[in-house]
Design a protein around this motif. Structure first.
Motif, PDB file in Angstrom:
ATOM      1  N   ALA A 117       0.835  -1.205   0.000  1.00  0.00           N
ATOM      2  CA  ALA A 117       0.000   0.000   0.000  1.00  0.00           C
ATOM      3  C   ALA A 117       0.868   1.253   0.000  1.00  0.00           C
ATOM      4  N   GLU A 118       1.934   1.234   0.788  1.00  0.00           N
ATOM      5  CA  GLU A 118       2.856   2.377   0.817  1.00  0.00           C
ATOM      6  C   GLU A 118       3.490   2.585  -0.560  1.00  0.00           C
ATOM      7  N   ALA A 119       3.895   1.484  -1.196  1.00  0.00           N
ATOM      8  CA  ALA A 119       4.478   1.586  -2.536  1.00  0.00           C
ATOM      9  C   ALA A 119       3.459   2.125  -3.539  1.00  0.00           C
ATOM     10  N   ALA A 120       2.207   1.708  -3.413  1.00  0.00           N
ATOM     11  CA  ALA A 120       1.168   2.192  -4.327  1.00  0.00           C
ATOM     12  C   ALA A 120       0.922   3.686  -4.143  1.00  0.00           C
ATOM     13  N   VAL A 121       0.893   4.137  -2.892  1.00  0.00           N
ATOM     14  CA  VAL A 121       0.700   5.565  -2.617  1.00  0.00           C
ATOM     15  C   VAL A 121       1.863   6.364  -3.210  1.00  0.00           C
ATOM     16  N   ASP A 122       3.079   5.864  -3.027  1.00  0.00           N
ATOM     17  CA  ASP A 122       4.244   6.554  -3.591  1.00  0.00           C
ATOM     18  C   ASP A 122       4.202   6.549  -5.120  1.00  0.00           C
ATOM     19  N   GLU A 123       3.800   5.434  -5.715  1.00  0.00           N
ATOM     20  CA  GLU A 123       3.715   5.344  -7.176  1.00  0.00           C
ATOM     21  C   GLU A 123       2.623   6.250  -7.726  1.00  0.00           C
ATOM     22  N   ALA A 124       1.514   6.401  -7.014  1.00  0.00           N
ATOM     23  CA  ALA A 124       0.456   7.313  -7.464  1.00  0.00           C
ATOM     24  C   ALA A 124       1.006   8.736  -7.565  1.00  0.00           C
ATOM     25  N   ARG A 125       1.768   9.132  -6.573  1.00  0.00           N
ATOM     26  CA  ARG A 125       2.382  10.472  -6.586  1.00  0.00           C
ATOM     27  C   ARG A 125       3.386  10.587  -7.729  1.00  0.00           C
ATOM     28  N   ALA A 126       4.161   9.545  -7.961  1.00  0.00           N
ATOM     29  CA  ALA A 126       5.141   9.564  -9.050  1.00  0.00           C
ATOM     30  C   ALA A 126       4.444   9.645 -10.407  1.00  0.00           C
ATOM     31  N   ARG A 127       3.324   8.941 -10.556  1.00  0.00           N
ATOM     32  CA  ARG A 127       2.551   9.000 -11.807  1.00  0.00           C
ATOM     33  C   ARG A 127       2.086  10.431 -12.073  1.00  0.00           C
ATOM     34  N   ALA A 128       1.577  11.079 -11.033  1.00  0.00           N
ATOM     35  CA  ALA A 128       1.112  12.456 -11.182  1.00  0.00           C
ATOM     36  C   ALA A 128       2.269  13.374 -11.561  1.00  0.00           C
ATOM     37  N   SER A 129       3.409  13.151 -10.942  1.00  0.00           N
ATOM     38  CA  SER A 129       4.585  13.964 -11.234  1.00  0.00           C
ATOM     39  C   SER A 129       5.023  13.783 -12.691  1.00  0.00           C
ATOM     40  N   ARG A 130       5.012  12.532 -13.176  1.00  0.00           N
ATOM     41  CA  ARG A 130       5.393  12.278 -14.581  1.00  0.00           C
ATOM     42  C   ARG A 130       4.426  12.953 -15.544  1.00  0.00           C
ATOM     43  N   ARG A 131       3.182  13.101 -15.144  1.00  0.00           N
ATOM     44  CA  ARG A 131       2.189  13.781 -15.977  1.00  0.00           C
ATOM     45  C   ARG A 131       2.345  15.295 -15.896  1.00  0.00           C
ATOM     46  N   GLY A 132       3.152  15.765 -14.951  1.00  0.00           N
ATOM     47  CA  GLY A 132       3.379  17.197 -14.815  1.00  0.00           C
ATOM     48  C   GLY A 132       2.375  17.881 -13.915  1.00  0.00           C
ATOM     49  N   THR A 133       1.636  17.103 -13.138  1.00  0.00           N
ATOM     50  CA  THR A 133       0.690  17.697 -12.200  1.00  0.00           C
ATOM     51  C   THR A 133       1.211  17.491 -10.787  1.00  0.00           C
ATOM     52  N   GLY A 134       0.905  18.395  -9.913  1.00  0.00           N
ATOM     53  CA  GLY A 134       1.464  18.350  -8.565  1.00  0.00           C
ATOM     54  C   GLY A 134       0.815  17.359  -7.627  1.00  0.00           C
ATOM     55  N   ARG A 135      -0.410  16.972  -7.910  1.00  0.00           N
ATOM     56  CA  ARG A 135      -1.119  16.111  -6.958  1.00  0.00           C
ATOM     57  C   ARG A 135      -1.680  14.877  -7.644  1.00  0.00           C
ATOM     58  N   ALA A 136      -1.541  13.763  -6.965  1.00  0.00           N
ATOM     59  CA  ALA A 136      -2.099  12.499  -7.470  1.00  0.00           C
ATOM     60  C   ALA A 136      -3.607  12.494  -7.251  1.00  0.00           C
ATOM     61  N   CYS A 137      -4.300  11.820  -8.149  1.00  0.00           N
ATOM     62  CA  CYS A 137      -5.749  11.663  -8.025  1.00  0.00           C
ATOM     63  C   CYS A 137      -6.072  10.182  -7.824  1.00  0.00           C
ATOM     64  N   GLY A 138      -7.340   9.884  -7.616  1.00  0.00           N
ATOM     65  CA  GLY A 138      -7.757   8.510  -7.371  1.00  0.00           C
ATOM     66  C   GLY A 138      -7.410   7.562  -8.501  1.00  0.00           C
ATOM     67  N   VAL A 139      -7.482   8.035  -9.735  1.00  0.00           N
ATOM     68  CA  VAL A 139      -7.161   7.178 -10.883  1.00  0.00           C
ATOM     69  C   VAL A 139      -5.672   6.837 -10.885  1.00  0.00           C
ATOM     70  N   ASP A 140      -4.821   7.772 -10.443  1.00  0.00           N
ATOM     71  CA  ASP A 140      -3.390   7.459 -10.288  1.00  0.00           C
ATOM     72  C   ASP A 140      -3.201   6.325  -9.290  1.00  0.00           C
ATOM     73  N   LEU A 141      -3.906   6.407  -8.169  1.00  0.00           N
ATOM     74  CA  LEU A 141      -3.770   5.358  -7.159  1.00  0.00           C
ATOM     75  C   LEU A 141      -4.339   4.041  -7.672  1.00  0.00           C
ATOM     76  N   LEU A 142      -5.430   4.080  -8.391  1.00  0.00           N
ATOM     77  CA  LEU A 142      -5.989   2.844  -8.964  1.00  0.00           C
ATOM     78  C   LEU A 142      -4.956   2.147  -9.840  1.00  0.00           C
ATOM     79  N   ALA A 143      -4.287   2.894 -10.708  1.00  0.00           N
ATOM     80  CA  ALA A 143      -3.257   2.307 -11.571  1.00  0.00           C
ATOM     81  C   ALA A 143      -2.132   1.709 -10.734  1.00  0.00           C
ATOM     82  N   ALA A 144      -1.741   2.400  -9.682  1.00  0.00           N
ATOM     83  CA  ALA A 144      -0.661   1.906  -8.828  1.00  0.00           C
ATOM     84  C   ALA A 144      -1.078   0.653  -8.054  1.00  0.00           C
ATOM     85  N   LEU A 145      -2.343   0.556  -7.700  1.00  0.00           N
ATOM     86  CA  LEU A 145      -2.830  -0.607  -6.945  1.00  0.00           C
ATOM     87  C   LEU A 145      -2.747  -1.900  -7.744  1.00  0.00           C
ATOM     88  N   VAL A 146      -2.866  -1.805  -9.059  1.00  0.00           N
ATOM     89  CA  VAL A 146      -2.842  -3.022  -9.881  1.00  0.00           C
ATOM     90  C   VAL A 146      -1.450  -3.345 -10.418  1.00  0.00           C
TER      91      VAL A 146
END
Length: 179
Positions: A117-146
């Motif tokens: 879960a910790e890795a997924a939360v961190d990956e959600a934030r990293a996904r948002a950062s790669r997209r150039g947005t400052g904050r992760a959203c629920g869809v970022d976390l969904l992708a990280a969960l799978v």
């Protein structure tokens, strides 16, 4: 007897991490609310850690975009049905084990999250950062969960006949620019 959920410091009780970076700084308001809901669910269920299934459950309940990516209707009802059953059925075996896949080192952090879960939360934030947005959203976390096939969220999705590849394809469509 030690408590099942690690006690949270005053800073963590308002969803702040020990390093001072609050969830509000890393997540949209909706995602911060979903993560808080997952923490409450873990405590209510008597689980040691917030795991990926807690996060998935909270996302499904609180995030319309996540439900849209997964496909509203019977699929969501099936998923929620399996998630509700975790406290009375198949999820009971999870209470005695930490969710981890071996790919992420098991640490007993103060956050109360399982390693996955910790890795997924961190990956959600990293996904948002790669997209150039400052904050992760629920869809970022969904992708990280799978992302990890050993995640409990993946097991729940599988029970509802939802393949991780289908979820990732839905996430990619969600983030495609409108033409």
């Amino acid at each position: 007897m030690q408590p099942r959920i690690p006690r949270q410091s005053a800073g963590e009780q308002d969803d702040r991490r020990p390093d001072g970076a609050g969830l509000d700084d890393r997540f949209t308001a909706e995602l911060a609310s979903a993560v808080s809901g997952a923490r409450r669910r873990a405590v209510r269920d008597g689980d040691r850690h917030v795991d990926t299934a807690h996060l998935l459950h909270s996302l499904l309940e609180s995030d319309a975009d996540v439900r849209a990516v997964l496909g509203d209707g019977p699929r969501i009802a099936r998923l929620l049905g399996y998630l509700v059953q975790r406290s009375i059925g198949y999820g009971l075996r999870w209470q005695s084990a930490v969710e981890e896949s071996g790919a992420v080192p098991v640490v007993t952090g103060a956050t109360g999250f399982s390693p996955l879960a910790e890795a997924a939360v961190d990956e959600a934030r990293a996904r948002a950062s790669r997209r150039g947005t400052g904050r992760a959203c629920g869809v970022d976390l969904l992708a990280a969960l799978v992302a990890d096939p050993q995640a409990r969220a993946v097991e729940v999705l599988g029970r509802a006949a939802v393949e991780p590849g289908t979820v990732i394809a839905g996430v990619e469509r969600y983030f495609e620019p409108a033409s």
